[in-house]
Structures are given as C-alpha cells and as structure tokens.
Design an enzyme around this catalytic site. Structure first.
Site, PDB file in Angstrom:
ATOM      1  N   ARG A 272       9.816  -1.931 -38.982  1.00  0.00           N
ATOM      2  CA  ARG A 272       9.896  -3.385 -39.203  1.00  0.00           C
ATOM      3  C   ARG A 272      10.868  -3.800 -40.317  1.00  0.00           C
ATOM      4  NH1 ARG A 272       8.043  -2.739 -35.123  1.00  0.00           N
ATOM      5  NH2 ARG A 272       5.977  -3.245 -34.348  1.00  0.00           N
TER       6      ARG A 272
ATOM      7  N   GLU B  37       3.513  -7.583 -42.769  1.00  0.00           N
ATOM      8  CA  GLU B  37       4.626  -7.627 -41.816  1.00  0.00           C
ATOM      9  C   GLU B  37       5.153  -9.064 -41.772  1.00  0.00           C
ATOM     10  OE1 GLU B  37       3.942  -5.543 -38.145  1.00  0.00           O
ATOM     11  OE2 GLU B  37       5.167  -6.967 -37.012  1.00  0.00           O
TER      12      GLU B  37
ATOM     13  N   SER C 209       0.956  -9.612 -35.581  1.00  0.00           N
ATOM     14  CA  SER C 209       0.298  -8.759 -36.580  1.00  0.00           C
ATOM     15  C   SER C 209       0.692  -9.178 -37.987  1.00  0.00           C
ATOM     16  CB  SER C 209       0.697  -7.296 -36.366  1.00  0.00           C
ATOM     17  OG  SER C 209       0.170  -6.851 -35.142  1.00  0.00           O
TER      18      SER C 209
HETATM   19  C1  LIG Z   1       1.838 -13.692 -30.519  1.00  0.00           C
HETATM   20  C2  LIG Z   1       2.802 -12.846 -31.317  1.00  0.00           C
HETATM   21  C3  LIG Z   1       2.927 -11.488 -31.021  1.00  0.00           C
HETATM   22  C4  LIG Z   1       3.843 -10.687 -31.736  1.00  0.00           C
HETATM   23  N1  LIG Z   1       3.945  -9.359 -31.408  1.00  0.00           N
HETATM   24  C5  LIG Z   1       4.867  -8.589 -32.034  1.00  0.00           C
HETATM   25  C6  LIG Z   1       5.065  -7.212 -31.668  1.00  0.00           C
HETATM   26  O1  LIG Z   1       4.418  -6.683 -30.776  1.00  0.00           O
HETATM   27  N2  LIG Z   1       6.002  -6.505 -32.322  1.00  0.00           N
HETATM   28  C7  LIG Z   1       6.774  -7.051 -33.313  1.00  0.00           C
HETATM   29  O2  LIG Z   1       7.638  -6.352 -33.864  1.00  0.00           O
HETATM   30  N3  LIG Z   1       6.598  -8.328 -33.706  1.00  0.00           N
HETATM   31  C8  LIG Z   1       5.669  -9.115 -33.094  1.00  0.00           C
HETATM   32  N4  LIG Z   1       5.515 -10.436 -33.487  1.00  0.00           N
HETATM   33  C9  LIG Z   1       6.262 -10.952 -34.639  1.00  0.00           C
HETATM   34  C10 LIG Z   1       7.623 -11.624 -34.264  1.00  0.00           C
HETATM   35  O3  LIG Z   1       7.617 -11.992 -32.906  1.00  0.00           O
HETATM   36  C11 LIG Z   1       8.798 -10.690 -34.535  1.00  0.00           C
HETATM   37  O4  LIG Z   1       8.860 -10.321 -35.891  1.00  0.00           O
HETATM   38  C12 LIG Z   1      10.127 -11.321 -34.118  1.00  0.00           C
HETATM   39  O5  LIG Z   1      11.124 -10.319 -34.013  1.00  0.00           O
HETATM   40  C13 LIG Z   1      10.600 -12.423 -35.070  1.00  0.00           C
HETATM   41  O6  LIG Z   1      11.739 -13.045 -34.493  1.00  0.00           O
HETATM   42  P1  LIG Z   1      12.092 -14.564 -34.812  1.00  0.00           P
HETATM   43  O7  LIG Z   1      13.343 -14.901 -34.103  1.00  0.00           O
HETATM   44  O8  LIG Z   1      10.928 -15.419 -34.530  1.00  0.00           O
HETATM   45  O9  LIG Z   1      12.380 -14.477 -36.372  1.00  0.00           O
HETATM   46  P2  LIG Z   1      11.697 -15.286 -37.624  1.00  0.00           P
HETATM   47  O10 LIG Z   1      10.221 -15.070 -37.583  1.00  0.00           O
HETATM   48  O11 LIG Z   1      12.171 -16.677 -37.628  1.00  0.00           O
HETATM   49  O12 LIG Z   1      12.319 -14.508 -38.837  1.00  0.00           O
HETATM   50  C14 LIG Z   1      11.872 -13.207 -39.196  1.00  0.00           C
HETATM   51  C15 LIG Z   1      12.808 -12.631 -40.266  1.00  0.00           C
HETATM   52  O13 LIG Z   1      14.089 -12.389 -39.698  1.00  0.00           O
HETATM   53  C16 LIG Z   1      15.114 -13.071 -40.411  1.00  0.00           C
HETATM   54  N5  LIG Z   1      16.108 -13.486 -39.416  1.00  0.00           N
HETATM   55  C17 LIG Z   1      15.884 -14.192 -38.267  1.00  0.00           C
HETATM   56  N6  LIG Z   1      17.024 -14.306 -37.547  1.00  0.00           N
HETATM   57  C18 LIG Z   1      17.997 -13.665 -38.251  1.00  0.00           C
HETATM   58  C19 LIG Z   1      19.399 -13.419 -38.031  1.00  0.00           C
HETATM   59  N7  LIG Z   1      20.053 -13.862 -36.939  1.00  0.00           N
HETATM   60  N8  LIG Z   1      20.084 -12.713 -38.970  1.00  0.00           N
HETATM   61  C20 LIG Z   1      19.457 -12.263 -40.082  1.00  0.00           C
HETATM   62  N9  LIG Z   1      18.141 -12.460 -40.336  1.00  0.00           N
HETATM   63  C21 LIG Z   1      17.411 -13.149 -39.436  1.00  0.00           C
HETATM   64  C22 LIG Z   1      14.406 -14.228 -41.117  1.00  0.00           C
HETATM   65  O14 LIG Z   1      15.089 -14.625 -42.289  1.00  0.00           O
HETATM   66  C23 LIG Z   1      13.059 -13.573 -41.448  1.00  0.00           C
HETATM   67  O15 LIG Z   1      13.166 -12.797 -42.624  1.00  0.00           O
HETATM   68  C24 LIG Z   1       4.608 -11.250 -32.783  1.00  0.00           C
HETATM   69  C25 LIG Z   1       4.476 -12.623 -33.083  1.00  0.00           C
HETATM   70  C26 LIG Z   1       3.589 -13.420 -32.352  1.00  0.00           C
HETATM   71  C27 LIG Z   1       3.485 -14.894 -32.676  1.00  0.00           C
END
Ligand SMILES: Cc1cc2nc3c(=O)[nH]c(=O)nc-3n(C[C@H](O)[C@H](O)[C@H](O)COP(=O)(O)OP(=O)(O)OC[C@H]3O[C@@H](n4cnc5c(N)ncnc54)[C@H](O)[C@@H]3O)c2cc1C
Length: 296
Positions: free
Chosen positions: A167, A287, A217
């Site tokens: 992560r 996380e 998570s």
């Molecule tokens: C129902 C549910 C289930 C989930 N299951 C999982 C799972 O199974 N596995 C898992 O790994 N995660 C899971 N997640 C967490 C989440 O989906 C992941 O962490 C996802 O990759 C976050 O992507 P995001 O675009 O929403 O980023 P955000 O949540 O908006 O940002 C996350 C981080 O990434 C940074 N960031 C975002 N975009 C960029 C970019 N282009 N360049 C640089 N930095 C950036 C942000 O600054 C922040 O630090 C789950 C979430 C939910 C709500």
C-alpha cells in the site's frame, strides 16, 4: 471560476468528493485536465504560498470537517483514455476509473488486472496506494508510469525504478503526480474475463459493507495476521462512536451510518490501536489517508 488560471471551484464540499461522505469545504478545488493545467496550479501555489493535497476519487481519504484553507487538487478530470497496445499492454490516463479499466479490458479479451475488481478509485490513486487484494497489487502489472511535476516537467519511470511496498509507493517526488501508466495484461477469452470479473464483484458484495459509505479497510494487515481479526479479538466489532461504526459485516471497515465526523472515525481508530497494542502487543497502522496541506 475565472480568476484561476486552471479549472477550479471555491468552497467545494469534500464530503461530496469522498466515499466516506466526510469533509468540509476546500477553499479552492482544482480540476486539471492537462499537464499544462498541472503546471499552472504549481505556479499558482508558489505565487500565492498556498498549501495543497492531491485527491483522486476520494476512496481512501478521511478529510477534516473544518475543510482546508488551501487547494485540493482533484485528478478526476485528468485524461482518462484506455488504449490497447500490442502484446496485451494497456495505456491509461490517471483519471481512468479502475472499474472502466476492468470492464473495457475484459470486453477486449484482456485479463490480469482482477486484483483491482471492486477497488473504487482511479488509476492515479491505485498506483499511489499500490492498490490490490490478497493475491496481488497493481505493482505486479505496472510497466511504466508518467509522472508530472507541479514544479514543471514530466518524466517516464520504467519498471525497474518503480518501487513499491504494501500500500505504498517509493518513487514519486513530493511535487509529482501520476499522470498516465502502461499496464501488462494477459490475453483471455472475453466471455471468461467478463464472468471472472462479475464473480469477483459478487464475492466482495457478500463480504464487505459496500452499501455504506466507507474507505474500505482502515488498517493495513499486520505481518502474519489480519487487521479484522485483531479488531474482533479486542471486542470492537460493531462498536459505534457518533455516526461511525466498526462494521458488523467486515470489522476492518469503519462505516459512516449518517452524520459521522472525522473525529468519530479517528476516535474508533485510536481505540483500536490502543486496545490491540495493550492486549495483543501489535501495532496497527492506518491504510486510510488523513490528508494534510503541504507546500511546494
Ligand atoms: C468499499 C471500498 C473497498 C476498498 N477495497 C480496497 C481493496 O480491496 N484494496 C485496496 O488497495 N484498496 C481498497 N479501497 C481503498 C481505495 O479504493 C484505494 O486506496 C484506491 O486505490 C484509492 O484511489 P482513489 O483514486 O480513490 O485515491 P484517493 O483516495 O483520492 O487518494 C489516495 C492517495 O493517493 C494520492 N493520489 C491520488 N491520485 C494521485 C495521483 N494521480 N498522483 C499522485 N498521488 C495521487 C492521494 O493524495 C492520497 O494520498 C477500498 C475503498 C472502498 C471505499
């Protein structure tokens, strides 16, 4: 709002941009569409001495209810192309939703990305978080990334420089963003790939409270065990503070049952860390990301 040299809104509520439905107003929320917009944001941040943070799809963010006196850089409107290259490789923009990558690839007979099935968010967020599930991470099939630097410039980062751990990524500079990537897929029968995807989503629905607002998570799994087992064994499954609760269905999820604040969620996080340390001598690590403004 025309006073900014990039697409932007003022006083935009972060609760409307996060899966937790928590977060106060961003003084400025920028919606860049190009590298040029990103460089314009960088110049504006320096000129105005404003802090910022990057927001992807907001699926892993626990934002402050007070909001932020600074700029929230939302990657939603960055290019989101999905192009199929020779050798089962796929080129995509950081703004592409994981769900569209998976559906589009499966239809074309490209498999190999199924660890992202049911992981909300876009490709930029998935790379930054090294998203995945039990059997693998995006790191496994990421071949190359383009990073754009808010201070100016961009660079292509090849596989051997893309360093990840669980992560976490360790190759971006603080002022860089993921702009585009190339992923290595495997060829598959489109029917088989599509039904595998549907199965994966069904399993998630059965195991996770995806009907409720959450960030997925909350804690990383400690070495050799699962965070949910730790939370359960210290008696916190179902525990509620304010509008937030450790889900009965999957207790490494804290769900927003309505009106939860950042403080409610942090309160539960703090209690889990304290009890797990006290009773199991283990350290739980978040996380979920609690964003803070930083300066260029
Ligand atoms: C129902 C549910 C289930 C989930 N299951 C999982 C799972 O199974 N596995 C898992 O790994 N995660 C899971 N997640 C967490 C989440 O989906 C992941 O962490 C996802 O990759 C976050 O992507 P995001 O675009 O929403 O980023 P955000 O949540 O908006 O940002 C996350 C981080 O990434 C940074 N960031 C975002 N975009 C960029 C970019 N282009 N360049 C640089 N930095 C950036 C942000 O600054 C922040 O630090 C789950 C979430 C939910 C709500």
């Amino acid at each position: 709002v025309s006073q900014y040299p990039f697409p932007a809104l003022e006083n935009e509520l972060l609760a409307d941009h996060t899966t937790y439905r928590i977060g106060g107003p961003a003084e400025v929320m920028a919606f860049p569409r190009s590298r040029e917009d990103l460089w314009a944001i960088g110049a504006w941040l320096k000129q105005n001495e404003k802090g910022y943070f990057v927001l992807g799809n907001g699926s892993n963010m626990l934002c402050s209810d007070e909001g932020y006196k600074g700029l929230v850089l939302c990657t939603r409107d960055l290019p989101n192309q999905l192009d199929f290259l020779e050798g089962d490789r796929v080129s995509c923009g950081a703004g592409l939703l994981n769900s569209r990558l998976l559906r589009g690839s499966a239809q074309k007979g490209i498999d190999g990305f199924s660890v992202l099935a049911g992981v909300p968010g876009n490709i930029g967020g998935a790379v930054f978080m090294n998203a995945g599930a039990g059997t693998g991470w995006i790191d496994d099939f990421l071949l190359e990334a383009e990073a754009v630097d808010l201070r100016g410039g961009a660079r292509f980062i090849k596989k051997d420089e893309l360093r990840f751990t669980y992560r976490q990524q360790h190759f971006l500079k603080d002022s860089e963003l993921i702009f585009a990537v190339i992923l290595q897929g495997t060829s598959a029968d489109p029917q088989v790939a599509q039904s595998k995807l549907a199965d994966g989503l069904k399993k998630r629905k059965a195991a996770q409270p995806i009907e409720m607002p959450s960030c997925g998570s909350v804690f990383r799994n400690p070495e050799g065990t699962s965070a949910w087992k730790c939370i359960e064994s210290v008696g916190l499954r179902g525990k509620k503070v304010g509008g937030a609760r450790f889900s009965e269905k999957h207790c490494n999820f804290i769900v927003n049952e309505g009106g939860a604040t950042q403080a409610d969620v942090l309160n539960l996080i703090g209690e889990a860390k304290r009890l797990v340390k006290e009773k199991l001598s283990l350290d739980l690590h978040e996380e979920v990301v609690v964003p803070r403004l930083r300066f260029l």
